[in-house]
Design an enzyme around this catalytic site. Structure first.
Site, PDB file in Angstrom:
ATOM      1  N   HIS A 106       3.990  26.208  83.888  1.00  0.00           N
ATOM      2  CA  HIS A 106       4.931  25.087  83.739  1.00  0.00           C
ATOM      3  C   HIS A 106       6.340  25.661  83.619  1.00  0.00           C
ATOM      4  CE1 HIS A 106       4.835  26.359  79.590  1.00  0.00           C
ATOM      5  NE2 HIS A 106       3.544  26.066  79.480  1.00  0.00           N
ATOM      6  N   HIS A 110       6.836  28.872  81.604  1.00  0.00           N
ATOM      7  CA  HIS A 110       6.509  30.117  82.312  1.00  0.00           C
ATOM      8  C   HIS A 110       7.586  30.427  83.352  1.00  0.00           C
ATOM      9  CE1 HIS A 110       2.341  28.642  81.203  1.00  0.00           C
ATOM     10  NE2 HIS A 110       2.335  29.853  80.698  1.00  0.00           N
ATOM     11  N   ASP A 135       4.956  31.300  71.206  1.00  0.00           N
ATOM     12  CA  ASP A 135       3.894  32.083  70.568  1.00  0.00           C
ATOM     13  C   ASP A 135       4.541  33.177  69.726  1.00  0.00           C
ATOM     14  OD1 ASP A 135       1.508  30.818  71.826  1.00  0.00           O
ATOM     15  OD2 ASP A 135       2.524  31.475  73.642  1.00  0.00           O
ATOM     16  N   GLN A 143       2.356  35.861  68.158  1.00  0.00           N
ATOM     17  CA  GLN A 143       1.876  36.750  69.223  1.00  0.00           C
ATOM     18  C   GLN A 143       2.945  37.785  69.577  1.00  0.00           C
ATOM     19  OE1 GLN A 143      -0.431  35.502  72.899  1.00  0.00           O
ATOM     20  NE2 GLN A 143       1.605  35.470  73.768  1.00  0.00           N
TER      21      GLN A 143
HETATM   22  O1  PAF Z   1       0.374  33.716  75.714  1.00  0.00           O
HETATM   23  C1  PAF Z   1      -0.555  33.716  76.537  1.00  0.00           C
HETATM   24  O2  PAF Z   1      -0.587  32.917  77.481  1.00  0.00           O
HETATM   25  C2  PAF Z   1      -1.688  34.717  76.380  1.00  0.00           C
HETATM   26  O3  PAF Z   1      -1.997  34.921  75.047  1.00  0.00           O
HETATM   27  C3  PAF Z   1      -1.418  36.061  77.093  1.00  0.00           C
HETATM   28  C4  PAF Z   1      -0.225  36.767  76.496  1.00  0.00           C
HETATM   29  C5  PAF Z   1      -1.161  35.811  78.573  1.00  0.00           C
HETATM   30  C6  PAF Z   1      -2.625  36.977  76.966  1.00  0.00           C
HETATM   31  O4  PAF Z   1      -3.759  36.437  77.547  1.00  0.00           O
END
Ligand code: PAF
Length: 284
Positions: free
Chosen positions: A33, A36, A156, A159
Site C-alpha cells: 500500500h 510500502h 512497527d 520491530q
Molecule cells: O514488517 C513486516 O512487514 C515484516 O515483519 C517483515 C519486516 C517484512 C519481516 O517479515
C-alpha cells in the site's frame, strides 16, 4: 524484475557490487500500500539498486494467527514496486527460504533471538516467538541481498528498535532507515490488515490514532502523568474495541517511562472488530 530464487538475487547483487553500486532492501510481506510505496520511494532515492522482498514469513506467525488468510496480491505488488523504480522484486516460496519441513518451527532452524528485555513487552507479550521469526527472516534477507541500507516503517516501531539492536549486536554491515507512518486522511495508519475491516470497522479503527493524538495534545498542555494520560483514552473506546496495550516507553531502547517526556514513544495495540491493529506516536 520478479525473481523467486535466492540464486537470482545473489547473481544480480554480485554484478551490482562489482560495478560499485549501492543496494537497498525493502523487506515486506506484500499486499503493498502507500506506506510500502513510501519506503520503496525512499530506497530508490537513496540507493543505486533496490530489492523489494515480498514474503509472508510463516515463522513470525503464531499458530492461532492469520498466516493462511494474510492478503497475497503479488501481481499488484510487482506493478507497484516496479512502477516506483525497484530493480528486483524477490518473492521466494517458504521452501526456498527455509527448506522443506523447517518452516513452521524454530526447533529445526538456526534462528536469531533478540534479547528477552526487548521481546517480553508490547507486541512480544502476546505474539510469542514473533520477533525471533522477524529477526531470522530479516537477517536472511540482509545476507541474501548484501544491502547497504534497509528500509522499514515507523508503524512497527518495536520491530525497528529490535532490528537495529540485532544489526548492532551482530555487526551486520547495513544502515537501517526508519520512514514515517503513512496515514489515510482520516488518520488511520495504513496497514495490510486494514483489508480485513468493513466500513464500520474502519470508523472504529480511528480510535487508535484519536487516542494517540489526544495523548499528545494533553502532553503538549503540560500533562506528564502517565495514568492521567491513559485515562483520557477511555472515551474513544467502545464494545468493538479490545485494547491489548497502551504503553509509554523510551523511543530508543523501549524502557518504560515513569513520566511522559519528549523522548516518549506511545504505542497502542487494539483489536477492532477482531482485527489486531497497532499504531504509535512520538510525543516530541
Ligand atoms: O514488517 C513486516 O512487514 C515484516 O515483519 C517483515 C519486516 C517484512 C519481516 O517479515
Amino acid at each position: 524484475m520478479l525473481v523467486h530464487t535466492i540464486k537470482e538475487v545473489r547473481d544480480n547483487v554480485k554484478q551490482w557490487k562489482k560495478e560499485g553500486l549501492t543496494v537497498g532492501v525493502v523487506p515486506t510481506m506484500g499486499a503493498l500500500h502507500a506506506g510500502h510505496a513510501s519506503l520503496i520511494k525512499k530506497a530508490v532515492e537513496k540507493c543505486d539498486k533496490v530489492v523489494v522482498s515480498v514474503f509472508v514469513n510463516p515463522i513470525q506467525f503464531g499458530p492461532a494467527e492469520d498466516y493462511d488468510k494474510y492478503p497475497r496480491t503479488l501481481d499488484a505488488d510487482v506493478k507497484l514496486a516496479e512502477g516506483i523504480g525497484a530493480d528486483i522484486i524477490f518473492a521466494p516460496s517458504p521452501d526456498e527460504m527455509y527448506g522443506k519441513g523447517q518452516r513452521l518451527s524454530n526447533d529445526t532452524l538456526t534462528y536469531v533471538a533478540p534479547p528477552y528485555f526487548y521481546v517480553n513487552k508490547l507486541c512480544g507479550k502476546t505474539r510469542v516467538g514473533h520477533f525471533d521469526g522477524v529477526c531470522t527472516v530479516v537477517m536472511k534477507l540482509f545476507n541474501i541481498t548484501q544491502a547497504d541500507y534497509g528500509f522499514f516503517g515507523q508503524k512497527d516501531a518495536q520491530q525497528f528498535i529490535i532490528l537495529n539492536k540485532m544489526v548492532h549486536d551482530l555487526n551486520v554491515p547495513i544502515e537501517l532507515i526508519e520512514c514515517p507512518i503513512v496515514r489515510e486522511p482520516s488518520g488511520l495508519a495504513l496497514s495490510s490488515r486494514n483489508k480485513y475491516l468493513d466500513e464500520k470497522g474502519k470508523v472504529d479503527a480511528l480510535a487508535l490514532s484519536q487516542i494517540l493524538n489526544n495523548i499528545k495534545a494533553c502532553y503538549n498542555k503540560g500533562i506528564t502523568d502517565i495514568s492521567a494520560l491513559k485515562e483520557t483514552s477511555l472515551k474513544f473506546l467502545n464494545e468493538n474495541h479490545d485494547l491489548e496495550y497502551l504503553e509509554f516507553v523510551d523511543k530508543d531502547n523501549l524502557e518504560d517511562k515513569t513520566k511522559a517526556d519528549d523522548n516518549t514513544l506511545v504505542l497502542i495495540a487494539c483489536r477492532v472488530h477482531g482485527v489486531r491493529l497497532i499504531d504509535n506516536i512520538l510525543l516530541k
